[in-house]
Design an enzyme around this catalytic site. Structure first.
Site, short mmCIF file in Angstrom:
data_model
loop_
_atom_site.label_atom_id
_atom_site.label_comp_id
_atom_site.label_asym_id
_atom_site.label_seq_id
_atom_site.Cartn_x
_atom_site.Cartn_y
_atom_site.Cartn_z
N SER A 108 3.61 86.34 -33.88
CA SER A 108 3.91 85.77 -32.56
C SER A 108 5.41 85.57 -32.47
O SER A 108 6.09 85.36 -33.48
CB SER A 108 3.19 84.43 -32.41
N TYR A 114 0.46 75.83 -34.68
CA TYR A 114 0.24 77.26 -34.37
C TYR A 114 1.49 78.05 -34.74
O TYR A 114 1.41 79.09 -35.40
CB TYR A 114 -0.09 77.43 -32.89
#
Ligand SMILES: NC(=O)c1ccc[n+]([C@@H]2O[C@H](COP(=O)([O-])OP(=O)(O)OC[C@H]3O[C@@H](n4cnc5c(N)ncnc54)[C@H](OP(=O)(O)O)[C@@H]3O)[C@@H](O)[C@H]2O)c1
Length: 235
Positions: A140, A152
């Site tokens: 990501s 995350y």
């Protein structure tokens, strides 16, 4: 049948489904994995018959299920040429306790996002060594820059390190390793507070994956970071 085989985890929705669609269009036979068997089977049936598309219910955080996935892929198609270790989930967190999901749920995200690609890689790499194949990991943009309070983001930093560790170990095997780091993509996974932010479409990322695996066997695209125009650098 010699058509190459592409295995996609998280293959029933979002980036995985879009990549599976483009892989089928490019002539790959495809193996799809996700946990919800009915949703997975419905998506697979729309992509092609069992001679082209196989669906295997699998939780990528479970080693036994991941090894069974690889066995089923090789039984069905006899080889694996490309793997998109993509399954993941996102929870909002705060280390100060200022909102976000309960810490009771944090383990699921770490297991899915970190153990998932690690176990998938461990299970598929022997097959990829045999074919001189290609491993693509979904990180990501938040695995390059820090997001305040985001576990995350930390799991995606782990995927950044995982890709580098795997590529280093694979030197001399012929296996290529690509880390793809998307910014915000319009899928079921995006948090409610980002629904109005600029977003990519899942096919934007899928095209980047197919670009990486479509290079000559001597070319290893190490990393691709892809964001929508207008996204803040570290969102
Ligand atoms: N959307 C974004 O903005 C964005 C940005 C950067 C990176 N990413 C990453 O891109 C990847 C895909 O996300 P997405 O946005 O496409 O999400 P999505 O639309 O929610 O799709 C997630 C897929 O993963 C599967 N999955 C989830 N947990 C799993 C598990 N434990 N084992 C096996 N399959 C599992 C889901 O099916 P089941 O629920 O049936 O298992 C589904 O097929 C993730 O790694 C995510 O972190 C997303």
């Amino acid at each position: 049948m010699t058509d190459p085989v592409f295995l996609v985890t998280g293959g029933s929705g979002g980036l995985g489904a879009a990549t599976a669609q483009l892989a089928v269009d490019a002539g790959y036979r495809v193996v799809l994995a996700a946990r919800d068997a009915d949703r997975l089977a419905a998506f697979a049936a729309g992509l092609g018959g069992p001679d082209r598309v196989v669906d295997v219910p699998c939780d990528v955080g479970d080693w036994t299920q991941v090894t069974e996935l690889v066995s089923r892929a090789e039984q069905a198609f006899g080889r694996i040429d490309a793997v998109f270790a993509n399954a993941g989930m996102s929870l909002t967190t705060s280390f100060l306790g200022a909102g976000g999901e309960s810490p009771q749920r944090w383990r699921d995200m770490v297991v899915t996002n970190v153990c998932g690609p690690a176990l998938t890689s461990r299970a598929v790499l022997p097959a990829l060594v045999r074919t001189g194949g290609h491993l693509v990991l979904t990180g990501s943009a938040s695995g390059r820059g820090v997001r305040p309070g985001s576990l995350y983001s930390a799991t995606k930093w782990a995927v950044t390190g995982l890709a580098q560790a795997i590529r280093a170990e694979c030197v001399g095997t012929g296996v290529r390793v690509t880390l793809i780091q998307p910014g915000l993509v319009d899928t079921a996974a995006i948090p409610a507070d980002r629904r109005d932010d600029p977003k990519l479409e899942p096919h934007d990322v899928a095209r980047a994956v197919l670009y990486a695996v479509g290079q000559p066997a001597t070319v290893d695209i190490n990393e691709i970071i892809i964001r929508p125009v207008g996204q803040h650098a570290y969102r």
